[in-house]
Design a protein around this motif. Structure first.
Motif, short mmCIF file in Angstrom:
data_model
loop_
_atom_site.label_atom_id
_atom_site.label_comp_id
_atom_site.label_asym_id
_atom_site.label_seq_id
_atom_site.Cartn_x
_atom_site.Cartn_y
_atom_site.Cartn_z
N ALA A 1 85.18 7.32 -14.81
CA ALA A 1 84.34 7.79 -13.69
C ALA A 1 84.44 9.29 -13.54
N GLU A 2 83.28 9.93 -13.29
CA GLU A 2 83.22 11.37 -13.08
C GLU A 2 82.33 11.66 -11.87
N VAL A 3 82.81 12.55 -11.01
CA VAL A 3 82.08 12.92 -9.79
C VAL A 3 81.94 14.43 -9.76
N THR A 4 80.75 14.91 -9.36
CA THR A 4 80.52 16.32 -9.10
C THR A 4 80.14 16.50 -7.65
N VAL A 5 80.84 17.39 -6.94
CA VAL A 5 80.54 17.71 -5.55
C VAL A 5 79.94 19.11 -5.51
N ASP A 6 78.74 19.23 -4.99
CA ASP A 6 78.06 20.52 -4.87
C ASP A 6 78.28 21.03 -3.45
N GLN A 7 79.40 21.73 -3.22
CA GLN A 7 79.73 22.16 -1.86
C GLN A 7 78.80 23.24 -1.35
N GLU A 8 78.12 23.96 -2.26
CA GLU A 8 77.19 25.00 -1.82
C GLU A 8 75.88 24.41 -1.31
N ASN A 9 75.60 23.19 -1.68
CA ASN A 9 74.33 22.54 -1.31
C ASN A 9 74.63 21.30 -0.47
N SER B 1 76.56 15.37 -6.14
CA SER B 1 75.36 15.62 -6.95
C SER B 1 75.33 14.75 -8.20
N SER B 2 76.50 14.17 -8.58
CA SER B 2 76.55 13.31 -9.75
C SER B 2 77.68 12.31 -9.60
N LEU B 3 77.40 11.07 -9.96
CA LEU B 3 78.41 10.02 -10.10
C LEU B 3 78.10 9.30 -11.41
N ARG B 4 78.96 9.49 -12.38
CA ARG B 4 78.75 8.93 -13.71
C ARG B 4 79.86 7.91 -14.01
N ILE B 5 79.43 6.74 -14.46
CA ILE B 5 80.35 5.69 -14.89
C ILE B 5 80.13 5.46 -16.38
N ASP B 6 81.16 5.73 -17.17
CA ASP B 6 81.06 5.60 -18.63
C ASP B 6 79.85 6.38 -19.17
N GLY B 7 79.59 7.53 -18.55
CA GLY B 7 78.51 8.39 -19.00
C GLY B 7 77.15 8.09 -18.41
#
Length: 262
Positions: free
Chosen positions: A10-18, A23-29
């Motif tokens: 699992a990969e998460v991206t948090v866009d704190q400026e926006n 902004s993204s939640l990826r499971i196995d790509g």
């Protein structure tokens, strides 16, 4: 600037400026969230959904909020503001946002994002620096309708106690009705807590849970569906105000747990 978290597949991206949105939640790509600066999964604070004509009452005082979705004010200010990082590890990050004009009360919002191999937990707190004030908090995720895995559209399953009747102005009328079949842009009462399962056939099952007693489900668009746990119904600053006080901050959380189907 964004913050990256990872745990297992699992990969998460948090866009704190926006708006401190996921902004993204990826499971196995595979990306689960609709992409774009207005989408992802954003916090709704200090209110959720619509405020009727942008006006809410606090006792005898009437406050006018900017009408950003005529004729109403929609989803609070948190989603449009930059948030400040307040610490991070490989799997957890915290952020803060200070309430400011045109919101009439000073206060601070904190959001904590915690990622595990099979779950994402979001926690939000609203505290006052002075006088008590009404507030709401919740999340507005845009889940992709089709993950492109060949299984087709997502299926939504939940068992609410009631549905808030929706008026022509898209606000609850105050009448509770038996839940109706979708498509929905509707608020549901779940007194035992939010529990909604999204199933992408042959790919993934994701369960959205929260102790919050309200959830809005929106599935009228072709690209995505939304399952929005929140602390009160739309227009709740007027119809069901929850006061944030110096000794009683508003705290909400939601956990998304997933299970691979292949």
């Amino acid at each position: 600037m964004s913050t990256q978290l990872s745990a297992g597949g699992a990969e998460v991206t948090v866009d704190q400026e926006n708006g401190c949105r996921i902004s993204s939640l990826r499971i196995d790509g595979t990306e689960l969230l609709r992409q774009g600066p207005r989408f992802g999964a954003f916090p709704m604070v200090p209110w959720c959904g619509r405020i009727e004509n942008g006006r809410f009452h606090d006792g005898a005082t009437v406050h006018q909020m900017p009408v950003n979705h005529p004729p109403h004010a929609l989803h609070g200010f948190g989603r449009d503001a930059p948030w400040r990082p307040a610490g991070a590890t490989a799997t957890e990050a915290a952020f803060t946002y200070d309430l400011a004009d045109p919101w009439p009360y000073p206060g601070r919002v904190t959001q904590v994002v915690e990622l595990a191999e099979d779950a994402l937990t979001l926690t939000m707190g609203v505290e006052t620096y002075g006088n008590s004030f009404p507030a709401q908090a919740g999340w507005h995720p845009w889940f992709r309708r089709d993950l492109g895995a060949g299984g087709g559209d997502v299926q939504i399953a939940f068992d609410p106690a009631w549905q808030e009747e929706r008026g022509a102005d898209h606000l609850p009328t105050g009448k509770r009705i038996d839940p109706r079949p979708g498509p929905w842009d509707d608020c549901f009462g779940v007194p035992h807590g939010v529990d909604v399962t999204l199933t992408w056939p042959g790919a993934l099952e994701l369960r959205v849970t929260s102790r919050s007693e309200w959830v809005v489900v929106y599935d009228e668009e072709t690209e995505a569906v939304c399952v929005e746990p929140q602390s009160g119904p739309p227009n709740g600053l007027n119809t069901l105000p929850r006061l944030v006080t110096p000794v009683d901050p508003l705290e909400v959380s939601t956990t998304w747990t997933w299970r691979r189907l292949r």
